[in-house]
Design an enzyme around this catalytic site. Structure first.
Site, mmCIF file in Angstrom:
data_model
loop_
_atom_site.group_PDB
_atom_site.id
_atom_site.type_symbol
_atom_site.label_atom_id
_atom_site.label_comp_id
_atom_site.label_asym_id
_atom_site.label_seq_id
_atom_site.Cartn_x
_atom_site.Cartn_y
_atom_site.Cartn_z
ATOM 1 C CG HIS A 148 -29.703 70.777 2.186
ATOM 2 N ND1 HIS A 148 -28.765 71.768 1.963
ATOM 3 C CD2 HIS A 148 -30.615 71.302 3.046
ATOM 4 C CE1 HIS A 148 -29.104 72.844 2.669
ATOM 5 N NE2 HIS A 148 -30.210 72.588 3.341
ATOM 6 C CD GLU B 239 -21.370 70.759 -1.556
ATOM 7 O OE1 GLU B 239 -22.466 70.289 -1.934
ATOM 8 O OE2 GLU B 239 -21.275 71.539 -0.588
ATOM 9 C CG HIS C 126 -21.717 75.735 0.676
ATOM 10 N ND1 HIS C 126 -22.892 76.023 0.025
ATOM 11 C CD2 HIS C 126 -21.891 74.489 1.189
ATOM 12 C CE1 HIS C 126 -23.726 75.009 0.146
ATOM 13 N NE2 HIS C 126 -23.153 74.059 0.840
HETATM 14 ZN ZN LIG Z 1 -26.882 71.795 0.600
#
Ligand SMILES: [Zn+2]
Length: 280
Positions: free
Chosen positions: A64, A139, A120
């Site tokens: 992250h 992702e 996102h």
């Molecule tokens: Zn993240």
């Protein structure tokens, strides 16, 4: 058989109780320190569950933001962790064929997903959509493809309901732990952090017990990557990379037989594209 080896890619947005960028932004001195601890404890819960099912070595890849979030003190002493940023394989750094299974903890939905909190795909300012072989990718899918090249299946994902359902449509063998329901992009109806950890621990144990059902996630060759940027100036920069083709005002395409090359190119392109956001 020796004890299975586990790889953990740990993101933050999908942690229980998280609903805002301020909670996951390292420069935020009030909210972030508390929520990074909740993130760390969810990683710990996943490891504890895996070990109940017989897992041995564990490698955590902090995945992250600046990739220095997980608190070392919250992990078992024998766990190794990849810490820090500018990694060529980013959220999938450190994977190789010596691992038997992978977990994705604290994951979030692809950009453009309705009722997926903080949706996102690597960047929320620069990328509007990512497609591989024509398929919109999150992702989880992009990273699972890297693991797939190494022959390693993703067996657990934790996050909000939208993330789990989106991933299970692609990888039906994944055990999903839903820690919260998203209400739009910036609100959640969440389990308590303690209840989320119990659910993750149980899910992790089940995921390892179901390991034989899992498959590596593989993109067929040749692999075609398309990036729709948020703005034309992002695409102006990305198309400077040799091998990238400008296919639309905001869109570039890159094709290669090897998905690892495609993934590295993705990393290069969105970062270069983002560099064009600097004031002119
Ligand atoms: Zn993240």
């Amino acid at each position: 058989m020796s004890a299975p080896r586990l790889y953990v890619s740990a993101d933050m947005e999908g942690t229980a109780a998280i609903a805002s960028w301020t909670q996951v932004e390292p420069s935020n001195a009030t909210e972030y320190p508390y929520y990074r601890r909740l993130m760390s404890l969810e990683v710990r819960a996943a490891i504890d569950g895996a070990r109940e099912a017989g897992v041995g070595d564990v490698l955590v890849n902090d995945s992250h933001y600046h990739m220095r979030n997980v608190l070392w003190d919250e992990l078992p002493a024998d766990v190794r962790m990849i810490y820090g940023n500018r990694k060529p394989f980013s959220m999938a750094q450190g994977i190789d064929g010596a691992f038997d299974a992978a977990f994705f903890t604290g994951y979030h939905a692809a950009i453009g997903t309705r009722d997926g909190v903080l949706d996102h795909t690597y960047t929320d300012e620069t990328l509007y959509a990512v497609r591989v072989n024509g398929k919109p990718c999150s992702e989880a899918m992009l990273n699972a493809g890297v693991l797939g090249v190494a022959g390693v299946p993703v067996v657990l994902i934790t996050g909000d309901r939208a993330t789990i359902e989106q991933t299970q449509r692609e990888m039906p063998w994944i055990t999903g732990v839903v820690v919260k329901e998203s209400i739009g992009r910036f609100a959640v109806n969440s389990l308590s952090p303690e209840a989320a950890r119990l659910a993750i621990r149980a899910g992790a144990k089940r995921a390892i017990e179901r390991l034989t059902e899992a498959k590596p996630y593989v993109f067929e060759s040749p692999v075609s990557l398309e990036l729709d940027f948020a703005h034309t100036h992002n695409a102006d920069f990305a198309e400077l990379i040799p091998g990238f083709e400008r296919t639309g005002g905001r869109t570039v395409r890159f094709v290669h037989d090897d998905y690892l090359t495609v993934f590295r190119a993705f990393n290069a392109a969105f970062r270069l594209g983002a560099a064009a956001n600097a004031p002119v």
